[in-house]
Design a protein around this motif. Structure first.
Motif, PDB file in Angstrom:
ATOM      1  N   LEU A  45       0.844  -1.188   0.000  1.00  0.00           N
ATOM      2  CA  LEU A  45       0.000   0.000   0.000  1.00  0.00           C
ATOM      3  C   LEU A  45       0.887   1.249   0.000  1.00  0.00           C
ATOM      4  O   LEU A  45       0.669   2.190  -0.768  1.00  0.00           O
ATOM      5  CB  LEU A  45      -0.893  -0.044   1.245  1.00  0.00           C
ATOM      6  CG  LEU A  45      -1.978   1.000   1.358  1.00  0.00           C
ATOM      7  CD1 LEU A  45      -2.943   0.922   0.189  1.00  0.00           C
ATOM      8  CD2 LEU A  45      -2.759   0.798   2.669  1.00  0.00           C
ATOM      9  N   ARG A  46       1.926   1.233   0.824  1.00  0.00           N
ATOM     10  CA  ARG A  46       2.849   2.390   0.879  1.00  0.00           C
ATOM     11  C   ARG A  46       3.472   2.638  -0.496  1.00  0.00           C
ATOM     12  O   ARG A  46       3.563   3.778  -0.941  1.00  0.00           O
ATOM     13  CB  ARG A  46       3.946   2.147   1.913  1.00  0.00           C
ATOM     14  CG  ARG A  46       3.464   2.338   3.324  1.00  0.00           C
ATOM     15  CD  ARG A  46       4.612   2.429   4.322  1.00  0.00           C
ATOM     16  NE  ARG A  46       4.077   2.273   5.658  1.00  0.00           N
ATOM     17  CZ  ARG A  46       3.959   1.109   6.303  1.00  0.00           C
ATOM     18  NH1 ARG A  46       4.404  -0.004   5.756  1.00  0.00           N
ATOM     19  NH2 ARG A  46       3.413   1.063   7.503  1.00  0.00           N
ATOM     20  N   GLU A  47       3.878   1.562  -1.144  1.00  0.00           N
ATOM     21  CA  GLU A  47       4.486   1.731  -2.482  1.00  0.00           C
ATOM     22  C   GLU A  47       3.507   2.424  -3.422  1.00  0.00           C
ATOM     23  O   GLU A  47       3.862   3.387  -4.117  1.00  0.00           O
ATOM     24  CB  GLU A  47       4.836   0.368  -3.093  1.00  0.00           C
ATOM     25  CG  GLU A  47       6.073  -0.292  -2.526  1.00  0.00           C
ATOM     26  CD  GLU A  47       6.416  -1.595  -3.266  1.00  0.00           C
ATOM     27  OE1 GLU A  47       7.607  -1.851  -3.471  1.00  0.00           O
ATOM     28  OE2 GLU A  47       5.498  -2.367  -3.615  1.00  0.00           O
ATOM     29  N   LEU A  48       2.271   1.935  -3.423  1.00  0.00           N
ATOM     30  CA  LEU A  48       1.286   2.482  -4.366  1.00  0.00           C
ATOM     31  C   LEU A  48       0.921   3.933  -4.041  1.00  0.00           C
ATOM     32  O   LEU A  48       0.618   4.708  -4.943  1.00  0.00           O
ATOM     33  CB  LEU A  48       0.012   1.624  -4.357  1.00  0.00           C
ATOM     34  CG  LEU A  48       0.139   0.255  -5.022  1.00  0.00           C
ATOM     35  CD1 LEU A  48      -1.112  -0.580  -4.787  1.00  0.00           C
ATOM     36  CD2 LEU A  48       0.394   0.399  -6.521  1.00  0.00           C
ATOM     37  N   LEU A  49       0.967   4.270  -2.763  1.00  0.00           N
ATOM     38  CA  LEU A  49       0.557   5.619  -2.373  1.00  0.00           C
ATOM     39  C   LEU A  49       1.716   6.608  -2.389  1.00  0.00           C
ATOM     40  O   LEU A  49       1.522   7.799  -2.164  1.00  0.00           O
ATOM     41  CB  LEU A  49      -0.085   5.594  -0.980  1.00  0.00           C
ATOM     42  CG  LEU A  49      -1.305   4.673  -0.821  1.00  0.00           C
ATOM     43  CD1 LEU A  49      -1.926   4.847   0.547  1.00  0.00           C
ATOM     44  CD2 LEU A  49      -2.352   4.928  -1.899  1.00  0.00           C
ATOM     45  N   GLU A  84      -8.968   7.571  -4.869  1.00  0.00           N
ATOM     46  CA  GLU A  84      -9.735   6.526  -4.180  1.00  0.00           C
ATOM     47  C   GLU A  84      -8.877   5.280  -4.039  1.00  0.00           C
ATOM     48  O   GLU A  84      -8.181   4.878  -4.974  1.00  0.00           O
ATOM     49  CB  GLU A  84     -11.025   6.215  -4.967  1.00  0.00           C
ATOM     50  CG  GLU A  84     -11.936   5.232  -4.262  1.00  0.00           C
ATOM     51  CD  GLU A  84     -13.340   5.126  -4.880  1.00  0.00           C
ATOM     52  OE1 GLU A  84     -13.861   6.148  -5.382  1.00  0.00           O
ATOM     53  OE2 GLU A  84     -13.900   4.016  -4.850  1.00  0.00           O
ATOM     54  N   VAL A  85      -8.947   4.679  -2.868  1.00  0.00           N
ATOM     55  CA  VAL A  85      -8.273   3.389  -2.632  1.00  0.00           C
ATOM     56  C   VAL A  85      -9.387   2.360  -2.442  1.00  0.00           C
ATOM     57  O   VAL A  85     -10.276   2.549  -1.611  1.00  0.00           O
ATOM     58  CB  VAL A  85      -7.381   3.443  -1.375  1.00  0.00           C
ATOM     59  CG1 VAL A  85      -6.717   2.095  -1.141  1.00  0.00           C
ATOM     60  CG2 VAL A  85      -6.328   4.538  -1.517  1.00  0.00           C
ATOM     61  N   THR A 115      -4.080   0.457   8.538  1.00  0.00           N
ATOM     62  CA  THR A 115      -4.187   0.617   7.084  1.00  0.00           C
ATOM     63  C   THR A 115      -4.675   2.032   6.746  1.00  0.00           C
ATOM     64  O   THR A 115      -4.109   2.711   5.888  1.00  0.00           O
ATOM     65  CB  THR A 115      -5.184  -0.425   6.515  1.00  0.00           C
ATOM     66  OG1 THR A 115      -4.843  -1.708   7.019  1.00  0.00           O
ATOM     67  CG2 THR A 115      -5.158  -0.449   5.008  1.00  0.00           C
ATOM     68  N   TYR A 116      -5.709   2.477   7.463  1.00  0.00           N
ATOM     69  CA  TYR A 116      -6.261   3.808   7.171  1.00  0.00           C
ATOM     70  C   TYR A 116      -5.267   4.903   7.527  1.00  0.00           C
ATOM     71  O   TYR A 116      -5.168   5.914   6.831  1.00  0.00           O
ATOM     72  CB  TYR A 116      -7.578   4.031   7.932  1.00  0.00           C
ATOM     73  CG  TYR A 116      -8.687   3.082   7.525  1.00  0.00           C
ATOM     74  CD1 TYR A 116      -8.598   2.337   6.348  1.00  0.00           C
ATOM     75  CD2 TYR A 116      -9.818   2.916   8.312  1.00  0.00           C
ATOM     76  CE1 TYR A 116      -9.607   1.454   5.978  1.00  0.00           C
ATOM     77  CE2 TYR A 116     -10.828   2.036   7.948  1.00  0.00           C
ATOM     78  CZ  TYR A 116     -10.707   1.303   6.786  1.00  0.00           C
ATOM     79  OH  TYR A 116     -11.708   0.438   6.426  1.00  0.00           O
ATOM     80  N   GLN A 117      -4.518   4.676   8.617  1.00  0.00           N
ATOM     81  CA  GLN A 117      -3.499   5.687   8.991  1.00  0.00           C
ATOM     82  C   GLN A 117      -2.475   5.864   7.876  1.00  0.00           C
ATOM     83  O   GLN A 117      -2.049   6.978   7.581  1.00  0.00           O
ATOM     84  CB  GLN A 117      -2.756   5.235  10.241  1.00  0.00           C
ATOM     85  CG  GLN A 117      -3.407   5.692  11.531  1.00  0.00           C
ATOM     86  CD  GLN A 117      -2.753   5.002  12.724  1.00  0.00           C
ATOM     87  OE1 GLN A 117      -1.589   4.617  12.662  1.00  0.00           O
ATOM     88  NE2 GLN A 117      -3.520   4.836  13.778  1.00  0.00           N
ATOM     89  N   LYS A 130      -1.939   9.423   5.988  1.00  0.00           N
ATOM     90  CA  LYS A 130      -0.649  10.090   6.028  1.00  0.00           C
ATOM     91  C   LYS A 130      -0.113  10.335   4.611  1.00  0.00           C
ATOM     92  O   LYS A 130       0.334  11.433   4.283  1.00  0.00           O
ATOM     93  CB  LYS A 130       0.324   9.199   6.814  1.00  0.00           C
ATOM     94  CG  LYS A 130       1.644   9.855   7.010  1.00  0.00           C
ATOM     95  CD  LYS A 130       2.438   9.221   8.140  1.00  0.00           C
ATOM     96  CE  LYS A 130       3.880   9.654   7.960  1.00  0.00           C
ATOM     97  NZ  LYS A 130       4.781   8.557   7.755  1.00  0.00           N
ATOM     98  N   LEU A 131      -0.196   9.317   3.771  1.00  0.00           N
ATOM     99  CA  LEU A 131       0.432   9.439   2.454  1.00  0.00           C
ATOM    100  C   LEU A 131      -0.470  10.105   1.411  1.00  0.00           C
ATOM    101  O   LEU A 131       0.027  10.712   0.460  1.00  0.00           O
ATOM    102  CB  LEU A 131       0.866   8.056   1.947  1.00  0.00           C
ATOM    103  CG  LEU A 131       1.926   7.345   2.798  1.00  0.00           C
ATOM    104  CD1 LEU A 131       2.147   5.927   2.296  1.00  0.00           C
ATOM    105  CD2 LEU A 131       3.236   8.121   2.774  1.00  0.00           C
TER     106      LEU A 131
END
Ligand code: FUL
Length: 693
Positions: free
Chosen positions: A165-169, A177-178, A210-212, A216-217
């Motif tokens: 998720l971090r990579e994608l964001l 939208e996620v 996950t939401y945090q 953040k990103l």
């Protein structure tokens, strides 16, 4: 001094205004949700491993080498999406099979081990870059369920999921939208373990964390899942919302089955949170590209219907385009998208309300700010408001001359909450008010369709609301008539009947794959199709010289001699429904704890190349087969298993399953339900067929 005076009067004005301004009521949208509402219509793209395996749900054990688009061009996708009038796109960066469209550094199961661009490609990057160039918003679908990962079900996978998720964001610019899919079928490859793994979807993925990460990103990103936090699922994969639709919503995890789906669609009048509905649907039966569905792009009138029943029912429309094996949006889909765009544009070309004068029965106290005219200024920021506590009020429109319209549009000023509970539309005829329609909620947008009305006076009445209604826009339109495609019915004997939408429509058809025109066969009476044939049908209105959209049907051998065997005398009365060629009838086969086997005698030896299974089309049907074996025989004694597996995603998307196998000569077929979607003791079949060509 002048400056000071100006400041003082500006402050007073603001203060005076604010004392009269309506206060928020119930749940209200977060600022990140308002731009999302305004998007209304955006694209989904399902494209990755399944595109190359022909599956809807991959098992996770697929070889990355299978991923090899020949002409992938994300610029073509965004051009089509933009031309279609959509405002953004969400891509399946990772679906349930775990294959990643970007070169994630946390797995080998990605594009980096595919032959495409010698492992140097990144589909997510190509699409996000293409979106930036044309000004489309970009979003990502990351499946929490991962049938590839060896650690799925354990702690280590959750860390992996968060890392991805971090990579994608982080690496692909702004995300609007996620998308988190709720599906989980349990079984999978899981690093070679090939087993079933159960998790608790509420706790396993650590949603808070996950939401945090997302907050953040990507603070502007809206999070979708079955029940929010920002966007909720509409409860079906057909793209249809319900007439009553609240953006306010309280999650009710205790609900299951039909009541849960209905709750997801309707929301809650007094819901705690602002979680509007998103209607997701594919332009074809499946979410992924299958060449076998090239002729099954939804008919134009169905697409139009979907638009009115999603965007027009306070939901957004997330329309899926299954990118094909070349890596392009298929020509047939492009054609339909542009036809839909034309219809939407034509339907809403002129807002007749702007030519009318408007009077309200009540206007919020002594200020121009809330006047009736705000409802026809096409500005969503200004609105007509009634005095505090006035929950029943009308806007009366007067046209200079009799005006014809067949569409109505209304929008609430949702920044301060969704309020309207009941409204009515009327027109005046010979001094009497006649009702055109009466409905419940409005929300961000409500559209109504009705037979054309010609009138000089029209009245829009809010009959009940949670608080004084705030109406930001109203529209009346005269949409052109859309000529409907004729319906096709084929009986068990192979006889085809074509039914026109109305008497004025002539029907033309072809049986050789060419496009029908008025030079083709004109339909006058039912005819028999006795061999595998492609039937194409079009309607033509002589008066307007207008064609309907063309519908294409792949017809196989007739079922004239077919018979269901080994069935109790009682059930035999209904078993014909599984071979009657009517998708709307179903056969309930009570098996209890016995093996769920259905044997059919085809009455003659045929060269079989596959079979079809249409689950019952009843809404939220029980007893749909999810795992099967399929056998054939020439003597009803010696059987050969020719196929077995899973009907991926059949629960949420109960479409016809088409399964191919190497050619076999046989007279008898046997479908065994190894498992159903809900462990039912009664198996429900819509239709069973064979593929011979
Ligand atoms: C479902 C998935 O299981 C389907 O494969 C598809 O991605 C659809 C949009 O959501 O739940």
């Amino acid at each position: 001094m002048k400056k000071l005076l100006f400041l003082a009067s500006a402050l007073c004005l603001m203060a005076c205004k604010s004392t009269q301004a309506p206060k928020p009521v119930g749940a209200t949208p977060h600022p990140r949700q308002l731009p999302w509402h305004e998007m209304e219509y955006y694209a989904f793209i399902h494209f990755n491993m399944n595109t190359f395996t022909g599956m809807e749900w991959g098992t996770g054990g697929e070889d990355p080498k299978l991923f090899n688009p020949t002409q992938l061009d994300a610029n073509q996708w965004v051009k089509v999406i933009k031309d279609a009038g959509m405002k953004g796109v969400i891509i399946t960066a990772k679906h349930h099979d775990g294959f990643c469209l970007w070169p994630s550094k946390y797995t080998e199961h990605s594009v980096k081990n595919s032959p495409w661009k010698n492992g140097k490609g990144d589909v997510v990057k190509e699409l996000s870059d293409a979106c930036k160039k044309v000004g489309l918003k970009f979003g990502v679908y990351l499946s929490p369920w991962d049938r590839n990962h060896a650690e799925y079900g354990r702690e280590a996978y959750v860390t992996y999921f968060h890392n991805q998720l971090r990579e994608l964001l982080t690496n692909y610019g702004e995300i609007f939208e996620v998308w988190f899919d709720g599906a989980n079928g349990g079984s999978g490859y899981y690093g070679g373990a090939n087993e079933t793994r159960k998790i608790n979807a509420d706790t396993y993925y650590q949603w808070d964390k996950t939401y945090q990460i997302i907050r953040k990103l990507q603070p502007k990103a809206n999070i979708f899942s079955d029940e929010g936090p920002e966007v909720r699922w509409i409860g079906n994969e057909r793209g249809y919302g319900t007439p009553t639709s609240w953006s306010s919503f309280t999650s009710r995890p205790e609900l299951t089955g039909a009541p849960r789906f209905q709750h997801q669609a309707e929301g809650d009048e007094d819901g705690k949170n602002w979680i509007p509905a998103e209607a997701d649907v594919s332009i074809r039966p499946g979410w992924y590209y299958h060449a076998r569905e090239d002729h099954q792009v939804h008919p134009l009138e169905k697409m139009v219907d979907i638009y009115y029943c999603s965007v027009g029912r306070n939901a957004s429309l997330l329309l899926n385009l299954p990118v094909d094996r070349r890596g392009l949006v298929h020509e047939n889909d492009v054609k339909r998208l542009m036809e839909l765009k034309k219809v939407i544009e034509a339907d809403f070309a002129h807002n007749l309300a702007t030519q009318a004068t408007v009077k309200a029965t009540d206007v919020r106290k002594s200020h121009q700010q809330f006047k009736a005219e705000n409802a026809i200024d096409s500005d969503t920021k200004s609105y007509w408001a009634t005095n505090e506590g006035v929950k029943n009020a009308s806007l009366e429109f007067t046209f200079a001359q009799p005006t014809t319209f067949n569409r109505f549009m209304a929008q609430e000023y949702i920044t301060l909450g969704q309020r309207v509970k009941k409204f009515k539309l009327e027109y005046e005829q010979n001094g009497q008010w006649k009702t055109i329609d009466q409905q419940t909620t409005i929300g961000y947008k409500r559209l109504l369709r009705f037979p054309a009305v010609t009138a000089t006076k029209v009245r829009f009445t809010i009959e009940d609301a949670k608080a004084s209604p705030l109406i930001s826009n109203v529209g009346f339109y005269n949409a052109p008539i859309l000529l409907l495609t004729p319906k096709v019915v084929r009986n068990k004997k192979g006889e085809v009947t074509l039914i026109p939408a109305d008497e004025a429509t002539e029907i033309y058809y072809t049986l050789d794959g060419t496009e029908p025109t008025k030079q083709s066969n004109r339909y006058t009476a039912p005819f028999v199709v006795s061999a595998p044939t492609e039937l194409k049908v079009v309607g033509f209105d002589h008066n307007t010289q207008q064609y309907s959209a063309v519908a294409t049907y792949a017809l196989d051998v007739p079922k004239t001699l077919w018979e269901v065997l080994n069935i109790s005398a009682d059930e035999a009365k209904n078993s014909y429904k599984v071979i009657d060629n009517n998708p709307n009838t179903s056969f309930a086969h009570k098996v209890g704890s016995q093996p769920a086997v259905l044997t059919i005698d085809l009455g003659e030896l045929l060269r079989l190349r596959g079979f079809t299974y249409l689950p019952s089309q009843d809404r939220w049907a029980s007893g749909t087969i999810s795992h099967y074996t399929f056998e054939v025989s020439s003597d009803n004694t010696h059987w050969k298993k020719v196929s077995e597996g899973e009907f991926g995603n059949i629960k949420n998307n109960p479409i016809e399953q088409r399964i191919s196998f190497p050619e076999e000569k046989a007279r008898y077929i046997r479908l065994t339900a190894v498992r159903t979607i809900d462990n039912a003791e009664t198996i429900l079949y819509g239709e069973i067929g064979v593929i011979t060509k």
